[in-house]
Design an enzyme around this catalytic site. Structure first.
Site, PDB file in Angstrom:
ATOM      1  N   HIS A 117       1.493  -2.971  -1.072  1.00 11.72           N
ATOM      2  CA  HIS A 117       0.214  -3.460  -1.575  1.00 11.72           C
ATOM      3  C   HIS A 117      -0.541  -2.354  -2.295  1.00 11.72           C
ATOM      4  O   HIS A 117      -0.643  -1.224  -1.808  1.00 11.72           O
ATOM      5  CB  HIS A 117      -0.644  -4.003  -0.437  1.00 11.72           C
ATOM      6  CG  HIS A 117      -1.995  -4.487  -0.900  1.00 11.72           C
ATOM      7  ND1 HIS A 117      -2.142  -5.557  -1.748  1.00 11.72           N
ATOM      8  CD2 HIS A 117      -3.251  -4.028  -0.658  1.00 11.72           C
ATOM      9  CE1 HIS A 117      -3.433  -5.746  -2.004  1.00 11.72           C
ATOM     10  NE2 HIS A 117      -4.121  -4.831  -1.360  1.00 11.72           N
ATOM     11  N   SER A 118      -1.094  -2.681  -3.478  1.00 10.10           N
ATOM     12  CA  SER A 118      -1.909  -1.760  -4.270  1.00 10.10           C
ATOM     13  C   SER A 118      -1.083  -0.507  -4.590  1.00 10.10           C
ATOM     14  O   SER A 118      -0.010  -0.630  -5.190  1.00 10.10           O
ATOM     15  CB  SER A 118      -3.207  -1.451  -3.527  1.00 10.10           C
ATOM     16  OG  SER A 118      -4.183  -0.923  -4.389  1.00 10.10           O
ATOM     17  N   MET A 119      -1.511   0.686  -4.234  1.00 11.43           N
ATOM     18  CA  MET A 119      -0.678   1.854  -4.468  1.00 11.43           C
ATOM     19  C   MET A 119       0.705   1.660  -3.862  1.00 11.43           C
ATOM     20  O   MET A 119       1.722   2.079  -4.428  1.00 11.43           O
ATOM     21  CB  MET A 119      -1.323   3.115  -3.881  1.00 11.43           C
ATOM     22  CG  MET A 119      -0.513   4.381  -4.118  1.00 11.43           C
ATOM     23  SD  MET A 119      -1.193   5.869  -3.335  1.00 11.43           S
ATOM     24  CE  MET A 119      -0.258   5.887  -1.805  1.00 11.43           C
ATOM     25  N   SER A 169       2.217  -6.265  -4.528  1.00  7.67           N
ATOM     26  CA  SER A 169       0.974  -6.995  -4.294  1.00  7.67           C
ATOM     27  C   SER A 169      -0.216  -6.182  -4.778  1.00  7.67           C
ATOM     28  O   SER A 169      -0.279  -4.966  -4.560  1.00  7.67           O
ATOM     29  CB  SER A 169       0.844  -7.277  -2.785  1.00  7.67           C
ATOM     30  OG  SER A 169      -0.464  -7.666  -2.432  1.00  7.67           O
TER      31      SER A 169
END
Length: 257
Positions: free
Chosen positions: A93-95, A120
């Protein structure tokens, strides 16, 4: 499990007989514990394995990774040594989405790759934006975390906690904001992408850009919520991941009065 593997990987609900490891990569400033609630949403044949980056919680005394190559290379090496007889499914998720993709590229380059990769809350490699959050002062960095909703505001109001939390957050932001992906790189395995319908950091167009990050099958899904949509939508995300991997979720038992 080797000492090195134990440093990097957390198993909140150990399942030694599992045939699949769902390996989860946290967001910037995040920790392996973010994914702990997912462990009980998985069937017995799938074990949650959450990556613990250096520089936080029980790895606070270690320097954070400075580059994507350093971080993804280390995780790939650990996963090769961890459970060589298992299928790997990666979720970030994200990074963590970028770290998962880069880790998968390294696994495919040196042997069997993952069965599936899920990203994500992050634009595809070709739509990376230029940002400089890591250059802000502590108040500016805390304001960004509050805006995204991933850290409890009351924690950011405590000077002692900020002093412990913000260095790893800043290091992660520096890593991801100076990261330059190879936009020509392609996975061979299937790739699934998720985002929230109110996530300004990863719009539907950003989501679609992941299609060119694999030569395998691609799926995209938008769920209700902002950047951290996956917290209230955990069951829906896990169910979609299992379905894409052709794994049946556990049977939900009714709650008795």
């Amino acid at each position: 499990m080797t000492v090195t593997t134990a440093r990097w990987l957390r198993r909140p609900l150990p399942r030694p007989a599992a045939r699949v490891s769902l390996v989860c990569f946290p967001h910037a400033g995040g920790a392996a514990a973010f994914y702990t609630p997912w462990a009980r949403l998985l069937p017995p044949g799938v074990e949650l394995v959450a990556v613990q980056y250096p520089g936080r919680q029980d790895r606070l005394g270690e320097p954070p990774a400075e580059t994507m190559d350093e971080l993804a290379g280390a995780v790939a090496a650990v996963l090769r040594a961890d459970r060589p007889d298992r299928d790997l499914v990666l979720f970030g998720h994200s990074m963590g989405a970028a770290v998962a993709w880069e880790t998968a590229l390294r696994l495919e380059a040196s042997g069997p790759g993952p069965r599936h990769v899920f990203v994500s809350g992050r634009p595809g490699p070709g739509r990376q934006r230029s940002e400089d959050v890591h250059l802000r002062d502590d108040d500016g960095l805390a304001a960004e975390l509050r805006h995204l909703g991933g850290t409890h505001a009351d924690l950011l109001d405590e000077p002692e906690i900020r002093a412990v939390l913000l260095p790893s957050v800043r290091a992660d932001y520096r890593l991801i904001e100076t990261y330059r992906p190879d936009t020509g790189a392609r996975l061979r395995c299937p790739l699934g992408a998720f985002t929230g319908d109110r996530d300004g950091k990863a719009t539907e167009a950003d989501l679609a850009a992941w299609r060119t990050a694999t030569s395998g099958a691609f799926t995209g899904r938008v769920l209700p919520g902002g950047h951290f949509y996956l917290v209230p939508q955990a069951r829906q995300v896990v169910t979609a991941v299992l379905a894409a991997c052709d794994v049946a979720p556990p049977v939900a038992h009714p709650v008795l009065p």
